[in-house]
Design an enzyme around this catalytic site. Structure first.
Site, short mmCIF file in Angstrom:
data_model
loop_
_atom_site.label_atom_id
_atom_site.label_comp_id
_atom_site.label_asym_id
_atom_site.label_seq_id
_atom_site.Cartn_x
_atom_site.Cartn_y
_atom_site.Cartn_z
N GLY A 10 0.83 -1.22 0.00
CA GLY A 10 0.00 0.00 0.00
C GLY A 10 0.86 1.25 0.00
CG ASP A 58 -8.54 -11.01 3.89
OD1 ASP A 58 -9.30 -10.55 3.04
OD2 ASP A 58 -8.53 -10.63 5.09
CG PHE A 80 1.30 -0.24 6.97
CD1 PHE A 80 2.49 -0.96 6.94
CD2 PHE A 80 1.35 1.09 7.34
CE1 PHE A 80 3.71 -0.36 7.26
CE2 PHE A 80 2.56 1.71 7.66
CZ PHE A 80 3.74 0.98 7.61
CB SER A 124 -6.13 7.91 11.26
OG SER A 124 -6.59 9.08 10.62
CB THR A 126 -9.64 10.05 11.38
OG1 THR A 126 -9.05 10.39 10.14
CG2 THR A 126 -11.14 10.02 11.23
CE1 TYR A 148 -9.41 6.61 8.74
CE2 TYR A 148 -9.33 4.25 8.22
CZ TYR A 148 -8.68 5.45 8.50
OH TYR A 148 -7.31 5.49 8.55
CE LYS A 152 -7.03 2.41 10.64
NZ LYS A 152 -5.83 1.57 10.51
CG PHE A 178 -1.68 14.87 11.94
CD1 PHE A 178 -1.17 14.01 12.92
CD2 PHE A 178 -2.56 15.86 12.34
CE1 PHE A 178 -1.52 14.16 14.27
CE2 PHE A 178 -2.90 16.03 13.70
CZ PHE A 178 -2.38 15.17 14.64
CG ASN A 198 -12.34 9.31 -1.39
OD1 ASN A 198 -13.38 9.64 -1.97
ND2 ASN A 198 -12.06 8.06 -1.07
NE ARG A 231 -8.10 18.19 7.08
CZ ARG A 231 -9.06 19.09 7.24
NH1 ARG A 231 -8.75 20.34 7.60
NH2 ARG A 231 -10.33 18.78 7.04
N GLY A 295 -18.82 16.44 6.82
CA GLY A 295 -17.92 15.76 7.75
C GLY A 295 -16.54 16.38 7.86
P1 NAD Z 1 -3.53 1.64 1.35
O1 NAD Z 1 -4.93 1.24 1.05
O2 NAD Z 1 -2.68 2.17 0.28
O3 NAD Z 1 -2.74 0.39 2.00
C1 NAD Z 1 -3.41 -0.59 2.75
C2 NAD Z 1 -2.97 -1.94 2.19
O4 NAD Z 1 -3.58 -2.96 2.93
C3 NAD Z 1 -3.38 -2.11 0.72
O5 NAD Z 1 -2.26 -2.49 -0.05
C4 NAD Z 1 -4.43 -3.23 0.76
O6 NAD Z 1 -4.38 -4.07 -0.38
C5 NAD Z 1 -4.04 -3.96 2.05
N1 NAD Z 1 -5.19 -4.61 2.71
C6 NAD Z 1 -6.40 -4.06 2.97
N2 NAD Z 1 -7.20 -4.98 3.55
C7 NAD Z 1 -6.47 -6.12 3.69
C8 NAD Z 1 -6.73 -7.40 4.23
N3 NAD Z 1 -7.94 -7.71 4.72
N4 NAD Z 1 -5.74 -8.32 4.22
C9 NAD Z 1 -4.52 -8.03 3.70
N5 NAD Z 1 -4.20 -6.84 3.15
C10 NAD Z 1 -5.18 -5.90 3.16
O7 NAD Z 1 -3.61 2.65 2.57
P2 NAD Z 1 -2.47 3.57 3.19
O8 NAD Z 1 -2.77 4.97 2.83
O9 NAD Z 1 -1.13 3.00 2.89
O10 NAD Z 1 -2.76 3.39 4.75
C11 NAD Z 1 -2.06 2.41 5.50
C12 NAD Z 1 -2.57 2.47 6.90
O11 NAD Z 1 -2.42 3.80 7.41
C13 NAD Z 1 -4.05 2.14 7.05
O12 NAD Z 1 -4.21 1.38 8.24
C14 NAD Z 1 -4.73 3.49 7.19
O13 NAD Z 1 -5.90 3.41 7.96
C15 NAD Z 1 -3.66 4.28 7.89
N6 NAD Z 1 -3.73 5.73 7.64
C16 NAD Z 1 -3.68 6.19 6.37
C17 NAD Z 1 -3.76 7.58 6.14
C18 NAD Z 1 -3.73 8.15 4.74
O14 NAD Z 1 -4.20 9.29 4.56
N7 NAD Z 1 -3.20 7.44 3.77
C19 NAD Z 1 -3.85 8.46 7.22
C20 NAD Z 1 -3.88 7.93 8.51
C21 NAD Z 1 -3.82 6.56 8.71
C1 WQD Z 2 -7.66 17.71 2.87
C2 WQD Z 2 -8.28 19.09 2.70
C3 WQD Z 2 -10.64 19.04 2.28
C4 WQD Z 2 -10.28 16.98 -1.56
C5 WQD Z 2 -8.48 12.22 5.09
C6 WQD Z 2 -9.19 11.27 6.00
C7 WQD Z 2 -8.28 10.88 7.13
C8 WQD Z 2 -6.95 10.38 6.62
C9 WQD Z 2 -6.32 11.37 5.69
C10 WQD Z 2 -6.99 7.97 6.73
C11 WQD Z 2 -9.62 19.24 3.41
C12 WQD Z 2 -9.89 19.58 1.08
C13 WQD Z 2 -10.03 17.59 -0.35
C14 WQD Z 2 -10.74 17.75 -2.66
C15 WQD Z 2 -10.67 19.71 -1.25
N1 WQD Z 2 -7.09 9.12 5.99
N2 WQD Z 2 -10.22 18.92 -0.20
N3 WQD Z 2 -10.92 19.11 -2.44
O1 WQD Z 2 -10.03 14.91 4.85
O2 WQD Z 2 -7.92 15.86 5.96
O3 WQD Z 2 -8.20 13.39 5.78
O4 WQD Z 2 -7.27 11.63 4.64
O5 WQD Z 2 -6.72 7.88 7.89
O6 WQD Z 2 -8.94 9.86 7.86
O7 WQD Z 2 -10.29 11.97 6.56
O8 WQD Z 2 -7.74 14.74 3.74
O9 WQD Z 2 -7.02 15.13 1.43
O10 WQD Z 2 -9.43 14.45 1.84
O11 WQD Z 2 -8.65 16.75 2.49
O12 WQD Z 2 -10.86 20.92 -1.07
O13 WQD Z 2 -10.99 17.26 -3.78
O14 WQD Z 2 -8.53 19.31 1.32
O15 WQD Z 2 -11.84 19.76 2.52
O16 WQD Z 2 -9.71 20.56 3.89
P1 WQD Z 2 -8.56 14.82 5.11
P2 WQD Z 2 -8.22 15.21 2.28
#
Ligand code: NAD
Ligand code: WQD
Length: 338
Positions: A10, A58, A80, A124, A126, A148, A152, A178, A198, A231, A295
């Site tokens: 990931g 999985d 992760f 996160s 979040t 979500y 977490k 963050f 997203n 952010r 949200g």
């Molecule tokens: P990602 O989706 O790129 O990576 C997650 C990986 O886990 C993927 O490769 C997916 O194939 C694998 N996966 C999902 N479900 C699985 C399962 N049941 N069994 C085995 N593999 C599985 O996401 P990411 O952005 O790399 O996030 C990694 C971690 O960090 C996650 O736990 C996410 O909640 C957390 N996180 C991400 C963000 C962000 O904005 N990217 C922010 C805060 C926290």
């Molecule tokens: C950032 C800023 C939006 C998209 C999310 C998840 C959080 C974590 C990180 C997993 C905000 C604005 C966004 C767009 C925009 N993921 N925006 N146009 O919402 O801070 O956090 O990702 O843990 O759980 O909530 O990140 O990149 O979506 O938004 O204006 O097309 O950009 O309103 O202010 P966010 P984001």
């Protein structure tokens, strides 16, 4: 150390595997590829110059997961693997609880069965919901506003309860990210959102690359300097390095349960990020001001001082570095893969 990495193909996981190998660790990836591509494994091998052990499993499949840990006998796990879309979690809450909560419980149980007592967990910011004030410290009240975020937080509680269980030997680092952004400077790995992104950063790079017509700026009436959301954008390589540091911190501390905010300590607005990308790309990037996204919160940035102190780690990459690396990834690979 022998480190088993769930979700290691990931976005954050792949960059962490690169840093783990660079630090001399032996890595085994466990993946079901529901949100990543198999060619990312080859890209990781190209960057590290080493073969990467992979089990396509999985984490909810207890027997297969047990087999993976019995074969590899990890000293530690970095966890992760999860589903991570806030909007999707509202549509598919049961799936999110199944993977993010039940999957984590299965992993913890299997780790205990094979005598693996160190875990680094992806949490996160979040979990804080709408923080009362920024910068946000680990002592800030938690209050996730979506399924979500709740999965977490429950994952955190689950791990803390396992650490506190009588006779338990588990050591845990709970890392609250963050906003991870950017890509590896090689341009070979990065964020690979499926469908319409997203998150803001990949939406910007896809717009700059002509894949999207314009960026929708969700709200410019927040109590922030320019009215748009603020952010804490942290380079994914900085984040990956924090995981290597957290692994090193486990076991060497009296407390067996460490919760740390991983951010830069600086917030940037939507418009500031768009403008920085425009400078890197060398042309204006079209956007349209729209209403707030349901949200969303106005501002959220980290107080990373505890992580700085405990891990001896600090985010080093600038917003310019983030945009430069993200754009290279968009041009080199993501554009073809998108
Ligand atoms: P990602 O989706 O790129 O990576 C997650 C990986 O886990 C993927 O490769 C997916 O194939 C694998 N996966 C999902 N479900 C699985 C399962 N049941 N069994 C085995 N593999 C599985 O996401 P990411 O952005 O790399 O996030 C990694 C971690 O960090 C996650 O736990 C996410 O909640 C957390 N996180 C991400 C963000 C962000 O904005 N990217 C922010 C805060 C926290
Ligand atoms: C950032 C800023 C939006 C998209 C999310 C998840 C959080 C974590 C990180 C997993 C905000 C604005 C966004 C767009 C925009 N993921 N925006 N146009 O919402 O801070 O956090 O990702 O843990 O759980 O909530 O990140 O990149 O979506 O938004 O204006 O097309 O950009 O309103 O202010 P966010 P984001």
């Amino acid at each position: 150390m022998k480190v088993l990495v769930t979700g290691g193909a990931g976005f954050v996981g792949s960059h962490t595997v690169v840093e783990l190998v660079a630090a001399g660790h032996e890595v085994q990836v466990v993946e079901n590829f529901c949100n990543s591509e198999r060619w990312i494994v080859e890209r990781i091998e190209r960057i590290t110059g080493k073969a990467l052990a992979l089990d396509e499993v999985d984490i909810r499949d207890r027997a297969a997961l047990l087999g993976s840990l019995q074969r590899f006998q990890p000293d530690a796990v970095i966890h992760f693997a999860a589903l991570k879309s806030v909007s999707e979690s509202a549509e598919r809450p049961a799936d999110y609880y199944d993977v993010n909560v039940a999957g984590t419980a299965t992993l913890l149980d299997v780790m205990d069965q094979v005598g693996c007592h160190r875990i680094v967990f992806s949490s996160s910011a979040t979990v804080y919901g709408q923080p009362d004030a920024c910068p946000v410290a680990e002592t800030a009240p938690v209050g996730p506003g979506n399924p979500y975020g709740r999965t977490k937080l429950i994952g955190e509680w689950l791990i803390r309860d396992c650490v506190a269980a009588p006779g338990a030997a588990l050591h845990a680092a709970i890392l609250r990210y963050f906003n991870p952004v950017g890509a590896h400077p090689s341009g070979l790995i990065g964020e690979l959102p499926r469908g319409v992104p997203n998150n803001l950063a990949p939406y910007i790079t896809q717009t700059a690359a002509g894949q999207r017509d314009y960026i929708r700026v969700f709200g410019n009436d927040y109590a922030t300097p320019d009215g748009t959301g603020v952010r804490d954008y942290i380079h994914v390589v900085d984040l990956a390095k924090a995981h290597v540091a957290a692994l090193g911190a486990l076991g060497g501390r009296r407390e067996r349960d460490l919760t740390l905010n991983l951010g830069t300590g600086r917030g940037y607005s939507v418009l500031e990020l768009i403008e920085t990308f425009a400078t890197v790309v060398g042309k204006p990037i079209p956007y349209q001001l729209q209403g707030r996204r349901a949200g969303d919160i106005g501002e959220c940035w980290a107080d990373p001082s505890l992580a700085n102190e405990v891990l001896g780690w600090r985010a080093e990459e600038s917003l310019q570095d983030i945009c430069t690396d993200a754009w290279r990834w968009q041009m080199n690979v993501a554009g073809q893969a998108g």
